[in-house]
Write an enzyme that holds these catalytic residues in place. Sequence first.
Site, PDB file in Angstrom:
ATOM      1  N   CYS A   6      -7.785  -2.206   1.679  1.00 33.86           N
ATOM      2  CA  CYS A   6      -9.220  -2.182   2.014  1.00 33.86           C
ATOM      3  C   CYS A   6     -10.022  -2.765   0.853  1.00 33.86           C
ATOM      4  O   CYS A   6     -11.024  -3.442   1.062  1.00 33.86           O
ATOM      5  CB  CYS A   6      -9.676  -0.763   2.339  1.00 33.86           C
ATOM      6  SG  CYS A   6      -9.209  -0.231   4.005  1.00 33.86           S
ATOM      7  N   ASP A  29       1.626 -12.262  -0.873  1.00 35.03           N
ATOM      8  CA  ASP A  29       2.156 -11.062  -1.510  1.00 35.03           C
ATOM      9  C   ASP A  29       2.217 -11.292  -3.021  1.00 35.03           C
ATOM     10  O   ASP A  29       2.637 -12.357  -3.486  1.00 35.03           O
ATOM     11  CB  ASP A  29       3.554 -10.749  -0.959  1.00 35.03           C
ATOM     12  CG  ASP A  29       3.999  -9.335  -1.288  1.00 35.03           C
ATOM     13  OD1 ASP A  29       4.167  -8.526  -0.356  1.00 35.03           O
ATOM     14  OD2 ASP A  29       4.184  -9.030  -2.485  1.00 35.03           O
ATOM     15  N   ASN A  84       7.259  -2.477   7.502  1.00 29.30           N
ATOM     16  CA  ASN A  84       7.790  -1.223   6.981  1.00 29.30           C
ATOM     17  C   ASN A  84       6.860  -0.095   7.428  1.00 29.30           C
ATOM     18  O   ASN A  84       5.643  -0.187   7.262  1.00 29.30           O
ATOM     19  CB  ASN A  84       7.871  -1.282   5.452  1.00 29.30           C
ATOM     20  CG  ASN A  84       8.856  -2.345   4.976  1.00 29.30           C
ATOM     21  OD1 ASN A  84       9.869  -2.580   5.617  1.00 29.30           O
ATOM     22  ND2 ASN A  84       8.550  -2.986   3.857  1.00 29.30           N
ATOM     23  N   GLY A  90      10.249   2.434   3.937  1.00 30.34           N
ATOM     24  CA  GLY A  90      10.005   1.473   2.854  1.00 30.34           C
ATOM     25  C   GLY A  90       8.550   1.067   2.686  1.00 30.34           C
ATOM     26  O   GLY A  90       8.238   0.169   1.905  1.00 30.34           O
ATOM     27  N   HIS A  95      -1.680   0.842   4.585  1.00 25.12           N
ATOM     28  CA  HIS A  95      -2.609   0.109   5.453  1.00 25.12           C
ATOM     29  C   HIS A  95      -1.688  -0.863   6.183  1.00 25.12           C
ATOM     30  O   HIS A  95      -1.041  -1.695   5.523  1.00 25.12           O
ATOM     31  CB  HIS A  95      -3.659  -0.616   4.585  1.00 25.12           C
ATOM     32  CG  HIS A  95      -4.694  -1.386   5.360  1.00 25.12           C
ATOM     33  ND1 HIS A  95      -6.044  -1.235   5.150  1.00 25.12           N
ATOM     34  CD2 HIS A  95      -4.572  -2.337   6.324  1.00 25.12           C
ATOM     35  CE1 HIS A  95      -6.704  -2.055   5.953  1.00 25.12           C
ATOM     36  NE2 HIS A  95      -5.833  -2.745   6.670  1.00 25.12           N
ATOM     37  N   HIS A  97       0.586  -3.549   7.671  1.00 27.81           N
ATOM     38  CA  HIS A  97       0.689  -4.970   7.335  1.00 27.81           C
ATOM     39  C   HIS A  97       2.001  -5.532   7.854  1.00 27.81           C
ATOM     40  O   HIS A  97       3.017  -4.840   7.870  1.00 27.81           O
ATOM     41  CB  HIS A  97       0.573  -5.191   5.817  1.00 27.81           C
ATOM     42  CG  HIS A  97       1.475  -4.334   4.999  1.00 27.81           C
ATOM     43  ND1 HIS A  97       1.203  -3.012   4.737  1.00 27.81           N
ATOM     44  CD2 HIS A  97       2.659  -4.607   4.380  1.00 27.81           C
ATOM     45  CE1 HIS A  97       2.180  -2.509   3.998  1.00 27.81           C
ATOM     46  NE2 HIS A  97       3.087  -3.449   3.782  1.00 27.81           N
ATOM     47  N   HIS A  99       4.748  -8.396   7.035  1.00 28.67           N
ATOM     48  CA  HIS A  99       5.243  -9.370   6.060  1.00 28.67           C
ATOM     49  C   HIS A  99       5.730 -10.576   6.853  1.00 28.67           C
ATOM     50  O   HIS A  99       6.484 -10.418   7.819  1.00 28.67           O
ATOM     51  CB  HIS A  99       6.457  -8.826   5.292  1.00 28.67           C
ATOM     52  CG  HIS A  99       6.191  -7.640   4.435  1.00 28.67           C
ATOM     53  ND1 HIS A  99       6.104  -7.726   3.064  1.00 28.67           N
ATOM     54  CD2 HIS A  99       6.017  -6.326   4.731  1.00 28.67           C
ATOM     55  CE1 HIS A  99       5.900  -6.517   2.550  1.00 28.67           C
ATOM     56  NE2 HIS A  99       5.851  -5.657   3.549  1.00 28.67           N
TER      57      HIS A  99
HETATM   58  P1  5GP Z   1       5.331  -2.400   1.850  1.00 29.05           P
HETATM   59  O1  5GP Z   1       6.471  -1.974   0.983  1.00 29.05           O
HETATM   60  O2  5GP Z   1       4.241  -1.351   1.928  1.00 29.05           O
HETATM   61  O3  5GP Z   1       5.761  -2.891   3.200  1.00 29.05           O
HETATM   62  O4  5GP Z   1       4.727  -3.685   1.171  1.00 29.05           O
HETATM   63  C1  5GP Z   1       3.662  -3.675   0.284  1.00 29.05           C
HETATM   64  C2  5GP Z   1       3.579  -5.069  -0.282  1.00 29.05           C
HETATM   65  O5  5GP Z   1       2.333  -5.208  -0.929  1.00 29.05           O
HETATM   66  C3  5GP Z   1       4.658  -5.358  -1.333  1.00 29.05           C
HETATM   67  O6  5GP Z   1       5.450  -6.458  -0.908  1.00 29.05           O
HETATM   68  C4  5GP Z   1       3.862  -5.656  -2.593  1.00 29.05           C
HETATM   69  O7  5GP Z   1       4.420  -6.699  -3.362  1.00 29.05           O
HETATM   70  C5  5GP Z   1       2.493  -6.009  -2.060  1.00 29.05           C
HETATM   71  N1  5GP Z   1       1.401  -5.682  -2.958  1.00 29.05           N
HETATM   72  C6  5GP Z   1       1.240  -4.515  -3.640  1.00 29.05           C
HETATM   73  N2  5GP Z   1       0.099  -4.547  -4.362  1.00 29.05           N
HETATM   74  C7  5GP Z   1      -0.466  -5.768  -4.125  1.00 29.05           C
HETATM   75  C8  5GP Z   1      -1.672  -6.399  -4.606  1.00 29.05           C
HETATM   76  O8  5GP Z   1      -2.467  -5.838  -5.374  1.00 29.05           O
HETATM   77  N3  5GP Z   1      -1.918  -7.654  -4.158  1.00 29.05           N
HETATM   78  C9  5GP Z   1      -1.081  -8.310  -3.281  1.00 29.05           C
HETATM   79  N4  5GP Z   1      -1.419  -9.542  -2.926  1.00 29.05           N
HETATM   80  N5  5GP Z   1       0.057  -7.741  -2.821  1.00 29.05           N
HETATM   81  C10 5GP Z   1       0.353  -6.490  -3.232  1.00 29.05           C
HETATM   82 ZN    ZN Z   2      -6.991   0.288   4.147  1.00 25.07          ZN
END
Ligand code: 5GP
Ligand code: ZN
Length: 110
Positions: A6, A29, A84, A90, A95, A97, A99
Amino acid sequence: MTCLFCKIIRGEIPATIVYEDEEFLAFKDINPIDKVHVLIIPKIHTESLLACNEAHQSMLGKMLLLGSKIAQEQGLVGFRTMINSGSKGGQEVFHIHFHIYGGSDKLAKI
Ligand code: 5GP
Ligand code: ZN
């Protein structure tokens, strides 16, 4: 709202944005696992796929199609989509998302 994504939507944390419209934001990412690695998020805060129901059907469908469009715009001719869900799935940022990643000869898996 302390949610990291957010904050990115509000411009409080910088990100490399590759797509934006009224409903969605897509950005690179910060820790890419492939040559191209983009995250697609809805602008309305939704925690996870686990928190979704029929009311989210249209948003989820649009996100998937948008993912394919963005992947192709990023030059990918094939890509992986990963969602995830929940800490046991994982998920680190709560929020929702998608990938979208690809570009290497050998696809990354996480
Ligand atoms: P999850 O594990 O929740 O599916 O993926 C979270 C993703 O967010 C990870 O791949 C991580 O590298 C990415 N991420 C975490 N913090 C930031 C950030 O501040 N900026 C960006 N662009 N990506 C982020
Ligand atoms: Zn959010």
